[in-house]
Design a protein around this motif. Structure first.
Motif, PDB file in Angstrom:
ATOM      1  N   TYR A 119     -30.771  -8.964  39.785  1.00  0.00           N
ATOM      2  CA  TYR A 119     -31.396  -9.719  40.862  1.00  0.00           C
ATOM      3  C   TYR A 119     -31.979  -8.720  41.849  1.00  0.00           C
ATOM      4  O   TYR A 119     -31.631  -7.543  41.848  1.00  0.00           O
ATOM      5  CB  TYR A 119     -30.365 -10.567  41.628  1.00  0.00           C
ATOM      6  N   ALA A 120     -32.857  -9.199  42.718  1.00  0.00           N
ATOM      7  CA  ALA A 120     -33.302  -8.386  43.844  1.00  0.00           C
ATOM      8  C   ALA A 120     -32.992  -9.145  45.126  1.00  0.00           C
ATOM      9  O   ALA A 120     -32.995 -10.383  45.131  1.00  0.00           O
ATOM     10  CB  ALA A 120     -34.786  -8.107  43.749  1.00  0.00           C
ATOM     11  N   LEU A 121     -32.695  -8.415  46.189  1.00  0.00           N
ATOM     12  CA  LEU A 121     -32.572  -9.049  47.498  1.00  0.00           C
ATOM     13  C   LEU A 121     -33.986  -9.231  48.058  1.00  0.00           C
ATOM     14  O   LEU A 121     -34.861  -8.401  47.821  1.00  0.00           O
ATOM     15  CB  LEU A 121     -31.726  -8.181  48.432  1.00  0.00           C
ATOM     16  N   ASP A 143     -37.373  -2.785  46.175  1.00  0.00           N
ATOM     17  CA  ASP A 143     -36.347  -3.821  46.235  1.00  0.00           C
ATOM     18  C   ASP A 143     -34.952  -3.207  46.232  1.00  0.00           C
ATOM     19  O   ASP A 143     -34.721  -2.180  45.582  1.00  0.00           O
ATOM     20  CB  ASP A 143     -36.432  -4.720  44.988  1.00  0.00           C
ATOM     21  N   TYR A 144     -34.031  -3.832  46.927  1.00  0.00           N
ATOM     22  CA  TYR A 144     -32.612  -3.599  46.660  1.00  0.00           C
ATOM     23  C   TYR A 144     -32.235  -4.438  45.442  1.00  0.00           C
ATOM     24  O   TYR A 144     -32.559  -5.623  45.397  1.00  0.00           O
ATOM     25  CB  TYR A 144     -31.751  -4.022  47.850  1.00  0.00           C
ATOM     26  N   LEU A 145     -31.563  -3.828  44.477  1.00  0.00           N
ATOM     27  CA  LEU A 145     -31.221  -4.540  43.247  1.00  0.00           C
ATOM     28  C   LEU A 145     -29.738  -4.879  43.193  1.00  0.00           C
ATOM     29  O   LEU A 145     -28.905  -4.183  43.769  1.00  0.00           O
ATOM     30  CB  LEU A 145     -31.577  -3.674  42.031  1.00  0.00           C
ATOM     31  N   VAL A 146     -29.428  -5.935  42.474  1.00  0.00           N
ATOM     32  CA  VAL A 146     -28.047  -6.383  42.291  1.00  0.00           C
ATOM     33  C   VAL A 146     -27.821  -6.603  40.799  1.00  0.00           C
ATOM     34  O   VAL A 146     -28.380  -7.535  40.223  1.00  0.00           O
ATOM     35  CB  VAL A 146     -27.789  -7.705  43.058  1.00  0.00           C
ATOM     36  N   LEU A 198     -22.490  -6.027  43.722  1.00  0.00           N
ATOM     37  CA  LEU A 198     -22.743  -4.667  44.203  1.00  0.00           C
ATOM     38  C   LEU A 198     -24.238  -4.386  44.326  1.00  0.00           C
ATOM     39  O   LEU A 198     -25.052  -4.951  43.597  1.00  0.00           O
ATOM     40  CB  LEU A 198     -22.114  -3.651  43.256  1.00  0.00           C
ATOM     41  N   VAL A 199     -24.566  -3.487  45.227  1.00  0.00           N
ATOM     42  CA  VAL A 199     -25.950  -3.067  45.449  1.00  0.00           C
ATOM     43  C   VAL A 199     -25.983  -1.537  45.450  1.00  0.00           C
ATOM     44  O   VAL A 199     -25.457  -0.912  46.364  1.00  0.00           O
ATOM     45  CB  VAL A 199     -26.478  -3.590  46.809  1.00  0.00           C
TER      46      VAL A 199
END
Lengths: 600, 600
Positions: free
Chosen positions: B204-206, B191-194, A193-194
């Protein structure tokens, strides 16, 4: 200080050749090479350095009488230093020619050298076949990747990308990118998920596959689509899975199974030729799911060796041996396998095999040693002479062979036998690098899998797979019997691709969801856009998806998916190199409207 | 019921041709076509249907005297129905030939038809140039994509992927995939994070770009790398940005700026030829950042029209006019622009221009109308005769022209003039589809940008960009003066690529972080793995990244990024089709150890 150091290190002459280029034809030329010190031998007077880049290794020589200053700097060199040299190509004396190397007939006599960067001693040697923990290799992945085996594998992977895309391009497929930030519709594996910053409390999901999008592209009329694409599954890892993996994704309109298989076989033929320089054996054999299970105990059989399973229900149809009798009476199976020449197996060896199948849930393993005088087996006393004779004959066993038999529920037993088969193939060393690769199709899968725990059906492939036309009626009456229009491609015992003809009718899709216990409301919420799209002229369509990492692994002759990926994660989804996942700032979490839970 | 319906709809003959294939050469042949009903005309007796697929449209004809049953079904057809027909190719009467269509000389007389799927009436017509809200089009994206313009654009995009990859492949670049789940190191955009399920509280980051990975690949010795790759930025969207976008990512070892530029120009030459059938004008012009700003008021100048800015400091060096005097004395700039033929502009028109620059922070706009008799301007009274003469001469203005002037801080004023320049180009209609495309380089960017608010320097490109060798000393004394070894590629006023020669030395990288106010500890924590990698023989390297979506937009002649992406998001990062982002289950959040915040 820094200024001085930097200016020197940043000024260098552009290479005239790579380190894999120079041959006797270049003798006498002035050349510039850039690269890494692969090896250095100081013979007192003369220093020999193997200068390495992606393209090869060239031996460069520092001679004090040729250039004193260069020779002085040459003395400072250590492995993995990055240097730029200018020099003259010279033919090697005949007795020093290395015929195994493209550049093995020449040396470059160095006139000038610049050290572009120094190197500390690497934590492991930059060469193949090293004994180093994988964790250390993963931490220093950038050094691991310098090793010849990785340079080769990633170059192979590069070639495979190009071959695959060229093939699909030439066959009128159109490459289209599908979104990475999509809707969470977990069914099967977990989604990554994001969190959305702009829309509080809402989340994107990373795609487990572009399945719905590629079906929508068919509805859009793109006719033939492909993409090499990253997909994501948040699973508890088995040994050789990655949280992100690469898929060759394909979909076609106005097709039946045959059309998809034909396209795929064309690609495989090309890869066999271009990568292995082998002809693909045609026709590619096809096994129904039932046949694959009965003969190999697997829906991804490795047929590079035979060791086939044989169903013994007819042999034991009147058996007094309770285990066989029970199995046959409850519509189960008795399945056997001949291990040639294994009658000499010790008690201990047989116990080990028993352990393996017991771990898989078998109650026990029946073994029969075939001797010159008949059979030797703990169950011999339960068998009639007729049965003893028949079993040896049916199994086509000879003196010195070992027969292994399991009995029980059909699928479960066959799966256990399949594992036993692979174990025996390993022990008998039936697979070696010289064995020819074997490609095959498995078809006619059951559409649905019954789960005893949750008491519901699951889609064996996915919920968009079409049932066979003739089985549609069974969806209401006996869903477990419905066969799918699905197909798996198997290479050397690995499933490398799987696909199906899809449902393209919203009524049928709704019925499928119903059978899967997904309510109309839930289907609407999760897949409403797809169901809706079906109402505007969806064409019949089908496709397939290849596990690209695994394909590279097989074509590279490797055994680990991680070795085919530049920067892989460990089995617990860690990147040991950059230490991700990692903690992030409270500010970042706040912006995303999420917090880390205290409990659990 | 369902059974019956389905069986019919699932059985159809395989097409012998696509709908774009048949010509007079095929007259008399029996053919099978599959496709969508594009248009249907019922002339009482005879029904004409335009049958459409990705490849074209073929007119198929239902005649009652030919086949009554087919004609009966033909009556039921509506737009976007999916059908399969069998029929015979017939030459059209001469007066009905459509020379604009490849298939315009033939009809197919239908002998048999199967309706494969019906269609509700689409929410908008499936044709180009429709007046429909974009939101409705995005909701029904699968129908929007059926429109010819999207079929064409995505086919163009497909071709561009193949051209780009072939080019890099042929130039010894190796395609390597870098991770999508990486470490969060926000610097610049968010960042978009996961969230990680296995590692509680970690994320994580995309990737915002594969920058660090491609540098590591150079350290690994791959020498030349490329990848067409998705990147992610969680920004507050400006009009034409997407949260996920596609980048052509390139990196090379042992290179200087010239080498990178040469490779890029080769690619652009190829695209100009293959997509536009145009020769790229060579040499590709280069502007330093300073020159681009002074002449065009932009670091991505559109030079398809001239309208150049002229610096007037020398004209006004002794000016009594306070605005000019102040600007020049405080090391600012006076910059002017001639709008040819605009001396007739009304008060209102000029007010509108003033509003535009005031919105950008200008205090006011000076205008001078050049007449046969001299000049007409509110500031005329402040100017000496010499100045009046000089301004007209320097600006090379003639009677009937309008001179527009801004004065103030250098960069700010030039940016305002740049916007004014584009506005005038629009008003004067200087850009039309016939204007030749213009490609150029902008180089010698400042390494650092001073931010008044946070009182610190930011990297103008990114923190891995190398300063010019001769400027390294300035990092300690006057960082604002340091120029970067950076370059941007500009096509028709859009920045389509940007890159630089990188720092490959850990000392210099540390110094760079220091100038950026990133402490050694923070640098270690975020980029330790990269800094560490520099210690094991990093080669000099550099590269570039192209904004692929924007390139497709320009080559397709479009104006919106969204129109080049199959399934785009809105400016607020929504997918209107699948309604993502969406709510997820509490169970999913629990597994990820996160909760939605109550506050904020």
């Amino acid at each position: 200080m820094l200024t001085e150091v930097k200016e020197t290190k940043m000024k260098f002459s552009k290479r005239t050749h790579t380190c894999g280029k120079l041959t006797v034809k270049d003798v006498g030329k002035s050349v510039v090479l850039n690269g890494w010190v692969d090896k250095r031998r100081d013979l007192g007077g003369v220093i020999f350095v193997g200068l390495r880049d992606r393209y090869g290794i060239t031996q460069v020589v520092f001679e004090p009488e040729n250039n004193e200053e260069a020779h002085r700097v040459g003395k400072e060199l250590r492995n993995e230093f990055v240097i730029s040299i200018e020099g003259t190509v010279r033919k090697r004396p005949d007795d020093q020619i290395n015929k195994g190397m493209k550049t093995g007939s020449i040396d470059v006599i160095v006139n000038k050298i610049v050290i572009l960067n120094e190197s500390e001693t690497p934590p492991f040697p930059i060469k193949d076949n090293i004994e180093t923990f994988e964790d250390l290799r993963l931490k220093y992945r950038y050094l691991d990747l310098r090793r010849p085996v990785f340079q080769k594998t990633l170059l192979l992977r590069h070639r495979m990308y190009q071959i695959v895309r060229k093939y699909f391009d030439e066959n009128s497929f159109i490459e289209i990118e599908t979104p990475m930030l999509m809707k969470s519709t977990p069914e099967g594996a977990r989604d990554y998920l994001v969190p959305s910053r702009i829309h509080k409390g809402k989340f994107y999901a990373l795609p487990q596959s572009p399945q719905t999008y590629k079906q929508l592209l068919m509805i859009s009329g793109f006719d033939r689509y492909f993409q090499i694409v990253k997909c994501f599954r948040d699973e508890d890892f088995r040994a050789d899975r990655q949280p992100e993996f690469t898929q060759i994704d394909v979909e076609m309109s106005f097709v039946d199974t045959e059309d998809v298989l034909e396209v795929v076989e064309g690609l495989m033929k090309l890869l066999f030729k271009e990568i292995w320089n082998k002809e693909l054996k045609e026709p590619v054999p096809r096994f129904t799911f039932n046949e694959a299970m009965e003969r190999y105990g697997s829906d991804k059989p490795d047929i590079r060796f035979s060791l086939e399973l044989i169903t013994l229900n007819s042999v034991f149809k009147n058996s007094e041996f309770k285990v066989f009798k029970d199995a046959i009476e409850s519509e189960g199976i008795v399945s056997g396998l001949v291990a040639p020449g294994c009658a000499k197996y010790s008690r201990n060896q047989i116990d080990n095999l028993t352990k393996i199948v017991k771990n898989l849930g078998a109650k026990g393993l029946v073994w029969i040693k075939v001797t010159e005088d008949g059979i030797d087996s703990p169950i011999a006393k339960f068998l009639s002479d007729d049965e003893k004779e028949k079993i040896v004959k049916t199994m086509n066993a000879g003196a010195g062979d070992l027969i292994l038999i399991l009995a029980g529920k059909r699928l479960k037993t066959l799966i256990q036998m399949g594992v036993l088969r692979l174990e025996m193939a390993k022990r008998l060393e039936l697979v070696n690098p010289d064995v020819e690769p074997e490609l095959l199709w498995v078809t006619d899968f059951p559409l649905l899998d019954w789960d005893e725990e949750t008491k519901r059906y699951y889609a064996m492939h996915h919920p968009f797979t079409s049932p066979r036309m003739e089985d549609i009626g069974l969806l209401d009456t006996d869903p477990g019997k419905v066969k799918a229009r699905a197909y798996d491609l198997v290479l050397n015992g690995y499933e490398i691709a799987g696909g199906s003809i899809r449902i393209h009718n919203s009524d049928l899709q709704l019925k499928m969801f119903k059978v899967l216990g997904i309510s109309k409301e839930e289907a609407e919420k999760k897949f409403g856009f797809l169901m809706n799209a079906f109402k505007y002229g969806a064409p019949p369509h089908g496709g397939i998806a290849f596990g690209f990492d695994r394909m590279v692994m097989i074509f590279a002759g490797g055994t680990s998916i991680r070795d085919t990926i530049a920067f892989p994660k460990t089995t617990s989804a860690l990147s040991l190199m950059d230490e991700s996942p990692s903690e992030v700032s409270e500010e970042q979490l706040k912006e995303l409207h999420i917090a880390i839970r205290k409990e659990s």
